[in-house]
Write a protein that holds these residues in place. Structure first.
Motif, short mmCIF file in Angstrom:
data_model
loop_
_atom_site.label_atom_id
_atom_site.label_comp_id
_atom_site.label_asym_id
_atom_site.label_seq_id
_atom_site.Cartn_x
_atom_site.Cartn_y
_atom_site.Cartn_z
N THR A 90 -95.37 -3.04 -99.98
CA THR A 90 -95.03 -4.44 -99.74
C THR A 90 -96.14 -5.32 -100.28
OG1 THR A 90 -96.09 -4.65 -97.55
CG2 THR A 90 -93.81 -3.83 -97.61
N ALA A 123 -90.90 -6.29 -99.47
CA ALA A 123 -90.81 -5.01 -100.19
C ALA A 123 -90.76 -5.27 -101.69
CB ALA A 123 -89.56 -4.26 -99.74
N TYR A 151 -88.21 4.39 -98.19
CA TYR A 151 -87.69 3.09 -98.62
C TYR A 151 -86.17 3.14 -98.57
CZ TYR A 151 -86.61 -0.96 -101.48
OH TYR A 151 -86.11 -2.16 -101.93
#
Length: 322
Positions: free
Chosen positions: A265, A290, A316
């Motif tokens: 991030t 992100a 993710y």
């Protein structure tokens, strides 16, 4: 005998006599409401991690599974497709196809919602998938592509790219190596068949995926898989293998390179309410956003005093920017 022939012989053996302890059979299969996985399937769970990601299985997709194994993940995919032929499984080894079909019939007895017609098992291999161009939404493989020599891996990935619809997804789980595997292990065909000596490094693996045209790759999980100890495998130092779960999208590779998401991030730490890099990325002050690894590098390099980049979480599930 070629490494592919050795692999076929090895999996013919384990189809007839399941080897508990091969790959990740010690892990519990994904739990889904109303799904009962037969013990016979669990004993033949010759996979590494999982390729069944529910977020990628919405919208009634057509799924192609390469390498049926004992049928466990084919059954899990059928849980989402629930229609005749909604899940296809490709398998070159006759005894493995037969074992998977036996297991699917048991699954039909133990799951009221499941019919064996939901999974169509076809003879074929990863280099010649018996399906039409751009005809499936999802292709999946678990602990198979790592067996291939690098150039054969590229051929398999190209074949997957051929059969996927535009925007389609490749769901994979494979071992990767934390450093290059020595040549004497790479040449051991049985170790390769056992998913212990054919693994590429992470960078090499991702480069192969991008190289055939996948423009976005998302890492769903990375975890320890096996340790090749120096005594048993004649190494100077122990070598750790990791299991990598990924989803690759059939979208164009951007001009500045593919988007690879590993859980990083970007956080704006300046004094304004937000930061705009004038390249499509707007960061609100103090709120993690992100970003793919490429964007993380660009933001950090151009604004090191105002942008904090967090480490990869190696987990993710979408929603970021590139």
């Amino acid at each position: 005998m070629s490494y592919l022939e050795t692999t076929a012989k090895f999996y013919a053996e384990v189809a007839e006599t399941p080897q508990v302890g091969l790959c990740c059979v010690q892990s519990s299969p994904m739990q889904l409401p109303g799904l009962k996985v037969p013990k016979e399937m669990q004993d033949m769970n010759y996979g590494c991690g999982t390729t069944v990601h529910p977020a990628e299985l919405t919208g009634n997709p057509t799924v192609l599974y390469v390498g049926v194994g004992g049928g466990l993940e084919a059954l899990q995919f059928a849980y989402f497709t629930r229609r005749p032929g909604g899940t296809m499984a490709i398998e070159p080894v006759a005894s493995m196809r037969e074992a998977a079909m036996r297991n699917l019939k048991i699954a039909a007895q133990e799951n009221a919602w499941f019919d064996v017609s939901f999974v169509e098992i076809r003879e074929g291999d990863a280099f010649n998938l018996p399906v039409a161009d751009a005809s499936v939404d999802v292709v999946a493989q678990n602990c198979l592509f790592n067996i291939f020599e690098p150039e054969d891996l590229t051929k398999a990935l190209q074949e997957v790219y051929r059969v996927l619809k535009p925007g389609g997804r490749l769901l994979m789980s494979d071992p990767i190596a934390t450093r290059s595997i020595p040549e004497h292990l790479q040449k051991d065909q049985r170790l390769r068949a056992m998913c212990l000596s054919g693994a590429l490094t992470y960078d090499e693996y991702i480069e192969r995926i991008i190289g055939v045209g996948f423009g976005q790759v998302e890492i769903r999980a990375k975890r320890p898989y096996r340790l090749l100890d120096k005594q048993t495998y004649q190494l100077e130092n122990d070598l750790l293998l990791e299991s990598l779960d990924s989803v690759s999208f059939k979208v164009a590779v951007p001009p500045d390179g593919a988007c690879v998401f590993t859980g990083k991030t970007a956080i704006y730490t300046g004094t304004q309410d937000y930061f705009d890099d004038n390249n499509g990325h707007i960061l609100q002050r103090g709120i993690p956003a992100a970003v793919c690894d490429k964007t993380a590098k660009n933001l950090s390099g151009s604004n090191p005093d105002q942008i904090l980049i967090t480490d990869s979480t190696w987990h993710y599930v979408g929603g970021g920017c590139c």
